[in-house]
Scaffold this active site. Sequence first.
Site, PDB file in Angstrom:
ATOM      1  N   HIS A  36      -9.702   1.137   4.187  1.00 53.08           N
ATOM      2  CA  HIS A  36      -8.476   1.331   4.978  1.00 53.08           C
ATOM      3  C   HIS A  36      -8.780   2.271   6.147  1.00 53.08           C
ATOM      4  O   HIS A  36      -9.584   3.205   6.012  1.00 53.08           O
ATOM      5  CB  HIS A  36      -7.367   1.912   4.094  1.00 53.08           C
ATOM      6  CG  HIS A  36      -6.041   1.911   4.779  1.00 53.08           C
ATOM      7  ND1 HIS A  36      -5.674   2.902   5.670  1.00 53.08           N
ATOM      8  CD2 HIS A  36      -5.023   1.034   4.748  1.00 53.08           C
ATOM      9  CE1 HIS A  36      -4.466   2.634   6.140  1.00 53.08           C
ATOM     10  NE2 HIS A  36      -4.052   1.499   5.604  1.00 53.08           N
ATOM     11  N   ASN A  45       0.873  -1.178   0.000  1.00 55.02           N
ATOM     12  CA  ASN A  45       0.000   0.000   0.000  1.00 55.02           C
ATOM     13  C   ASN A  45       0.907   1.224   0.000  1.00 55.02           C
ATOM     14  O   ASN A  45       1.457   1.592   1.029  1.00 55.02           O
ATOM     15  CB  ASN A  45      -0.897  -0.028   1.250  1.00 55.02           C
ATOM     16  CG  ASN A  45      -1.728   1.232   1.380  1.00 55.02           C
ATOM     17  OD1 ASN A  45      -1.803   2.030   0.451  1.00 55.02           O
ATOM     18  ND2 ASN A  45      -2.347   1.412   2.546  1.00 55.02           N
ATOM     19  N   TRP A  46       1.049   1.803  -1.185  1.00 48.82           N
ATOM     20  CA  TRP A  46       1.976   2.937  -1.317  1.00 48.82           C
ATOM     21  C   TRP A  46       1.404   4.244  -0.759  1.00 48.82           C
ATOM     22  O   TRP A  46       2.097   5.256  -0.746  1.00 48.82           O
ATOM     23  CB  TRP A  46       2.339   3.147  -2.795  1.00 48.82           C
ATOM     24  CG  TRP A  46       3.417   2.241  -3.289  1.00 48.82           C
ATOM     25  CD1 TRP A  46       4.082   1.270  -2.586  1.00 48.82           C
ATOM     26  CD2 TRP A  46       3.971   2.222  -4.616  1.00 48.82           C
ATOM     27  NE1 TRP A  46       5.008   0.653  -3.386  1.00 48.82           N
ATOM     28  CE2 TRP A  46       4.966   1.221  -4.645  1.00 48.82           C
ATOM     29  CE3 TRP A  46       3.725   2.945  -5.776  1.00 48.82           C
ATOM     30  CZ2 TRP A  46       5.711   0.925  -5.784  1.00 48.82           C
ATOM     31  CZ3 TRP A  46       4.462   2.656  -6.912  1.00 48.82           C
ATOM     32  CH2 TRP A  46       5.443   1.658  -6.917  1.00 48.82           C
ATOM     33  N   LYS A  47       0.128   4.214  -0.382  1.00 55.08           N
ATOM     34  CA  LYS A  47      -0.525   5.435   0.133  1.00 55.08           C
ATOM     35  C   LYS A  47      -0.263   6.603  -0.833  1.00 55.08           C
ATOM     36  O   LYS A  47      -0.220   6.380  -2.036  1.00 55.08           O
ATOM     37  CB  LYS A  47      -0.051   5.718   1.560  1.00 55.08           C
ATOM     38  CG  LYS A  47      -0.212   4.480   2.437  1.00 55.08           C
ATOM     39  CD  LYS A  47      -0.102   4.723   3.912  1.00 55.08           C
ATOM     40  CE  LYS A  47      -0.300   3.407   4.639  1.00 55.08           C
ATOM     41  NZ  LYS A  47      -0.375   3.536   6.082  1.00 55.08           N
ATOM     42  N   GLU A  52      -7.260   4.684   7.357  1.00 55.02           N
ATOM     43  CA  GLU A  52      -7.041   6.110   7.072  1.00 55.02           C
ATOM     44  C   GLU A  52      -8.249   6.702   6.348  1.00 55.02           C
ATOM     45  O   GLU A  52      -8.627   7.848   6.578  1.00 55.02           O
ATOM     46  CB  GLU A  52      -5.747   6.293   6.251  1.00 55.02           C
ATOM     47  CG  GLU A  52      -4.524   6.083   7.136  1.00 55.02           C
ATOM     48  CD  GLU A  52      -3.270   5.639   6.400  1.00 55.02           C
ATOM     49  OE1 GLU A  52      -3.205   5.749   5.168  1.00 55.02           O
ATOM     50  OE2 GLU A  52      -2.346   5.155   7.086  1.00 55.02           O
ATOM     51  N   SER A  82       2.844  -2.077  10.381  1.00 52.95           N
ATOM     52  CA  SER A  82       4.283  -2.086  10.659  1.00 52.95           C
ATOM     53  C   SER A  82       4.970  -3.400  10.274  1.00 52.95           C
ATOM     54  O   SER A  82       5.901  -3.841  10.955  1.00 52.95           O
ATOM     55  CB  SER A  82       4.552  -1.724  12.119  1.00 52.95           C
ATOM     56  OG  SER A  82       4.104  -0.409  12.394  1.00 52.95           O
ATOM     57  N   GLY A 128       1.761   2.276  10.870  1.00 61.40           N
ATOM     58  CA  GLY A 128       2.677   3.405  10.781  1.00 61.40           C
ATOM     59  C   GLY A 128       3.309   3.792  12.101  1.00 61.40           C
ATOM     60  O   GLY A 128       3.940   4.835  12.215  1.00 61.40           O
ATOM     61  N   GLY A 174       2.599  -1.061   4.357  1.00 60.75           N
ATOM     62  CA  GLY A 174       2.640   0.352   4.014  1.00 60.75           C
ATOM     63  C   GLY A 174       4.078   0.812   3.854  1.00 60.75           C
ATOM     64  O   GLY A 174       4.740   0.533   2.855  1.00 60.75           O
ATOM     65  N   GLY A 175       4.593   1.491   4.875  1.00 61.16           N
ATOM     66  CA  GLY A 175       5.912   2.129   4.817  1.00 61.16           C
ATOM     67  C   GLY A 175       7.023   1.270   4.220  1.00 61.16           C
ATOM     68  O   GLY A 175       7.761   1.723   3.329  1.00 61.16           O
ATOM     69  N   GLU A 184      -5.954  -5.162  10.197  1.00 65.19           N
ATOM     70  CA  GLU A 184      -4.978  -4.117  10.497  1.00 65.19           C
ATOM     71  C   GLU A 184      -5.365  -3.415  11.798  1.00 65.19           C
ATOM     72  O   GLU A 184      -6.194  -2.489  11.784  1.00 65.19           O
ATOM     73  CB  GLU A 184      -4.946  -3.082   9.365  1.00 65.19           C
ATOM     74  CG  GLU A 184      -4.465  -3.644   8.044  1.00 65.19           C
ATOM     75  CD  GLU A 184      -3.771  -2.570   7.219  1.00 65.19           C
ATOM     76  OE1 GLU A 184      -2.613  -2.792   6.849  1.00 65.19           O
ATOM     77  OE2 GLU A 184      -4.349  -1.518   6.979  1.00 65.19           O
TER      78      GLU A 184
END
Length: 254
Positions: free
Chosen positions: A94, A9-11, A96, A212, A172, A233-234, A166
């Site tokens: 998601h 997930n590159w956001k 977010e 994470s 994150g 993600g990150g 999640e």
Amino acid sequence: MRKPIIVANWKMFKTRDEALFFILKVSDEVPLIKDVDSVICAQAPLMRCLIKRQGDNLRIGAQNMHFADEGAFTGEVSGPMLKSYNVDYVIIGHSERRAMFYETDDIVNKKILAAIRNDIIPVVCIGEQLKERENGLTNTILHNQIVKGFAGIEGKDMIKIIIAYEPIWAIGTGKTATADIADETCGYIRKMVGDIFGNLVADAVRIQYGGSVNPNNVDELLSKPNIDGVLIGGASLNPDHFIYMTNAAMKRVK
Ligand code: PGA
């Protein structure tokens, strides 16, 4: 045996040149689709340049879509638009988007139905807040998200859906749920899917852990029986880390 699925997930990260650099670096290094589903979920402007280069081992996904197939919805992207670019996956619900863009379980449900109608595989995110876990409410929260989010979905479609567990407190933050907590909760989600859709569906549906995930914890997470993949993600922004984590899934295949 459920096929492992690794989703990046590159956001709202990466420009076209950065996306190009990434896909050219990783495309020959990730496992073949016959063994592992490796998916990059990017923003709409990057789709075309990524899809042209997805090759035999990568698939491209979106991070959101509208539930209507068309209409006066300025700034939104529809299922038919994504499908016309051969987008195979879409992240839905998601945390977010739930927190910052007011997506409710009802909206999530409509989006899942729209993805299925357009033959796009939804990666549906569910998860609890830290306070909810501390107060022993995790299973109640997940149960509500599942009952409302998957309302009206038939078993034949449910088996195509990817559920991403999640925990919001792990996204994150660098705080991963321990592999045992993640496995136990994914097991609970599988049981709930079984109660609603029956054991055949529960055995087939793929459940990921996200929050994470990185090269240091991915092997242990993927060694757990109820975790069929990870949503990253990150750490997915780094091509070497993405290559490592997709190949980690091969250990589950063997
Ligand atoms: P993270 O994000 O890996 O950076 O915690 C996961 C996600 O939001 O899907």
